[in-house]
Design a protein around this motif. Structure first.
Motif, PDB file in Angstrom:
ATOM      1  N   THR A  46      -6.371 -21.142 -12.451  1.00  0.00           N
ATOM      2  CA  THR A  46      -5.413 -20.203 -13.479  1.00  0.00           C
ATOM      3  C   THR A  46      -4.107 -19.606 -12.736  1.00  0.00           C
ATOM      4  O   THR A  46      -3.663 -18.819 -13.341  1.00  0.00           O
ATOM      5  CB  THR A  46      -5.902 -19.130 -14.277  1.00  0.00           C
ATOM      6  OG1 THR A  46      -6.981 -18.585 -12.940  1.00  0.00           O
ATOM      7  CG2 THR A  46      -7.622 -19.980 -14.912  1.00  0.00           C
ATOM      8  N   GLY A  47      -3.941 -19.432 -11.737  1.00  0.00           N
ATOM      9  CA  GLY A  47      -2.621 -18.868 -11.217  1.00  0.00           C
ATOM     10  C   GLY A  47      -2.791 -18.391 -10.061  1.00  0.00           C
ATOM     11  O   GLY A  47      -3.326 -19.737  -8.688  1.00  0.00           O
ATOM     12  N   SER A  48      -2.242 -17.634  -9.404  1.00  0.00           N
ATOM     13  CA  SER A  48      -2.392 -17.543  -7.442  1.00  0.00           C
ATOM     14  C   SER A  48      -2.696 -15.242  -7.031  1.00  0.00           C
ATOM     15  O   SER A  48      -1.917 -14.681  -8.457  1.00  0.00           O
ATOM     16  CB  SER A  48      -1.271 -18.089  -6.512  1.00  0.00           C
ATOM     17  OG  SER A  48      -0.209 -17.714  -7.397  1.00  0.00           O
ATOM     18  N   HIS A  49      -2.926 -14.928  -5.929  1.00  0.00           N
ATOM     19  CA  HIS A  49      -2.772 -13.566  -5.809  1.00  0.00           C
ATOM     20  C   HIS A  49      -2.286 -13.754  -4.233  1.00  0.00           C
ATOM     21  O   HIS A  49      -2.508 -14.905  -3.441  1.00  0.00           O
ATOM     22  CB  HIS A  49      -3.904 -13.384  -5.830  1.00  0.00           C
ATOM     23  CG  HIS A  49      -4.574 -13.188  -6.381  1.00  0.00           C
ATOM     24  ND1 HIS A  49      -4.384 -11.874  -7.215  1.00  0.00           N
ATOM     25  CD2 HIS A  49      -5.599 -13.856  -7.286  1.00  0.00           C
ATOM     26  CE1 HIS A  49      -5.033 -12.133  -9.124  1.00  0.00           C
ATOM     27  NE2 HIS A  49      -5.793 -13.020  -8.603  1.00  0.00           N
ATOM     28  N   ASN A  50      -1.094 -13.014  -4.179  1.00  0.00           N
ATOM     29  CA  ASN A  50      -0.723 -12.703  -2.724  1.00  0.00           C
ATOM     30  C   ASN A  50      -0.184 -11.443  -2.864  1.00  0.00           C
ATOM     31  O   ASN A  50      -0.786 -10.139  -2.873  1.00  0.00           O
ATOM     32  CB  ASN A  50       0.681 -13.384  -2.536  1.00  0.00           C
ATOM     33  CG  ASN A  50       1.475 -12.774  -3.749  1.00  0.00           C
ATOM     34  OD1 ASN A  50       1.359 -12.361  -4.975  1.00  0.00           O
ATOM     35  ND2 ASN A  50       2.802 -11.843  -2.492  1.00  0.00           N
ATOM     36  N   GLY A  51      -0.378 -11.426  -0.913  1.00  0.00           N
ATOM     37  CA  GLY A  51      -0.448  -9.897  -0.633  1.00  0.00           C
ATOM     38  C   GLY A  51       0.024  -9.971   0.748  1.00  0.00           C
ATOM     39  O   GLY A  51       0.659 -10.851   1.614  1.00  0.00           O
ATOM     40  N   THR A  52       0.006  -8.801   1.889  1.00  0.00           N
ATOM     41  CA  THR A  52      -0.242  -8.115   3.002  1.00  0.00           C
ATOM     42  C   THR A  52      -1.420  -8.531   3.253  1.00  0.00           C
ATOM     43  O   THR A  52      -2.338  -8.010   2.919  1.00  0.00           O
ATOM     44  CB  THR A  52       0.798  -7.516   3.523  1.00  0.00           C
ATOM     45  OG1 THR A  52       0.214  -6.130   2.873  1.00  0.00           O
ATOM     46  CG2 THR A  52       2.406  -7.559   2.925  1.00  0.00           C
ATOM     47  N   ILE A  53      -1.408  -8.123   5.184  1.00  0.00           N
ATOM     48  CA  ILE A  53      -2.815  -7.757   6.418  1.00  0.00           C
ATOM     49  C   ILE A  53      -1.736  -7.982   7.319  1.00  0.00           C
ATOM     50  O   ILE A  53      -1.254  -8.401   8.212  1.00  0.00           O
ATOM     51  CB  ILE A  53      -3.336  -8.782   6.625  1.00  0.00           C
ATOM     52  CG1 ILE A  53      -4.580  -8.704   7.305  1.00  0.00           C
ATOM     53  CG2 ILE A  53      -3.075 -10.328   6.886  1.00  0.00           C
ATOM     54  CD1 ILE A  53      -5.829  -9.674   6.734  1.00  0.00           C
ATOM     55  N   ALA A  54      -2.468  -6.464   7.883  1.00  0.00           N
ATOM     56  CA  ALA A  54      -1.760  -5.390   9.109  1.00  0.00           C
ATOM     57  C   ALA A  54      -2.031  -6.446  10.658  1.00  0.00           C
ATOM     58  O   ALA A  54      -3.545  -6.991  10.340  1.00  0.00           O
ATOM     59  CB  ALA A  54      -1.933  -4.151   9.085  1.00  0.00           C
ATOM     60  N   LEU A  55      -0.858  -6.823  11.295  1.00  0.00           N
ATOM     61  CA  LEU A  55      -1.747  -7.107  13.104  1.00  0.00           C
ATOM     62  C   LEU A  55      -1.693  -5.695  13.464  1.00  0.00           C
ATOM     63  O   LEU A  55      -1.354  -4.813  13.736  1.00  0.00           O
ATOM     64  CB  LEU A  55      -0.189  -7.742  12.956  1.00  0.00           C
ATOM     65  CG  LEU A  55      -0.345  -8.530  14.398  1.00  0.00           C
ATOM     66  CD1 LEU A  55      -1.193  -9.917  15.121  1.00  0.00           C
ATOM     67  CD2 LEU A  55       1.254  -8.688  15.356  1.00  0.00           C
TER      68      LEU A  55
END
Length: 195
Positions: A46-55
């Motif tokens: 039904t869709g998607s999600h996105n974001g970030t993650i830290a190094l």
């Protein structure tokens, strides 16, 4: 004349042998975590999600103008959703996804880089939730005029089920219907490293 030829042959032999016995050593570059970014994208029916993650930390081994290795530590407690959903962030950190309280970091270790110049293929081992699997992807690497090294990998596909992340997977739950989540998620990486 014979002495001159012997001297030249000896000189050629010394130079030739030194190429094998004294190879140049790679230089370690430290990744600048503040200037580097990791993005993620997860898709569902039904869709998607996105974001970030830290190094958390990282290093690149550079031999001349070529990257030959490296190690990276990813802070799994820093997962952020671009829409700011605390519920989604909490679920991604929970045990049925990344289990970040028990496994606060993931690592990627470069084992080989093929190709020369800017466009290369990176091969290595990715560890998530204590499970290590091989991973390869295309990347663009540049040694910059200011002495930094930059690396970009726009679309790294990771099969989450290989790391025992089965939640919402059609591969394991046939009757899940439109609540299914793709087995693969994408990571985008932009690294900046300096001596």
């Amino acid at each position: 004349m014979k002495l001159k030829i012997n001297t030249i042959l000896l000189l050629v032999a010394v130079v030739g042998l030194s190429a094998f016995t004294n190879p140049s050593k790679p230089v370690a570059y430290t990744v600048d975590a503040a200037k580097s970014t990791i993005t993620w994208l997860g898709k569902k029916v039904t869709g998607s999600h996105n974001g970030t993650i830290a190094l958390k930390s990282g290093s690149l081994n550079v031999n001349g103008k070529n990257v030959s290795g490296g190690t990276f530590v990813i802070d799994m407690t820093s997962i952020k959703d671009a829409d700011g959903s605390d519920k989604l962030e909490g679920h991604l950190k929970a045990d049925d996804f990344f289990g970040s309280s028990k496994f606060p970091t993931s690592t990627f270790v470069i084992t080989k880089v093929t190709g020369k110049g800017a466009n290369v293929t990176v091969l290595g081992n990715l560890t998530i939730k204590g499970i290590t699997k091989p991973l390869s992807f295309p990347a663009t690497v540049a040694v910059n005029a200011d002495g930094t090294v930059s690396a970009l990998a726009g679309k790294i596909n990771v099969d989450r089920t290989k790391y025992d992340i089965r939640y919402g997977s059609k591969s394991f739950f046939d009757s899940i219907g439109d609540k299914a989540i793709d087995d693969n998620f994408e990571i985008g990486v932009k690294l900046v490293a300096k001596k």
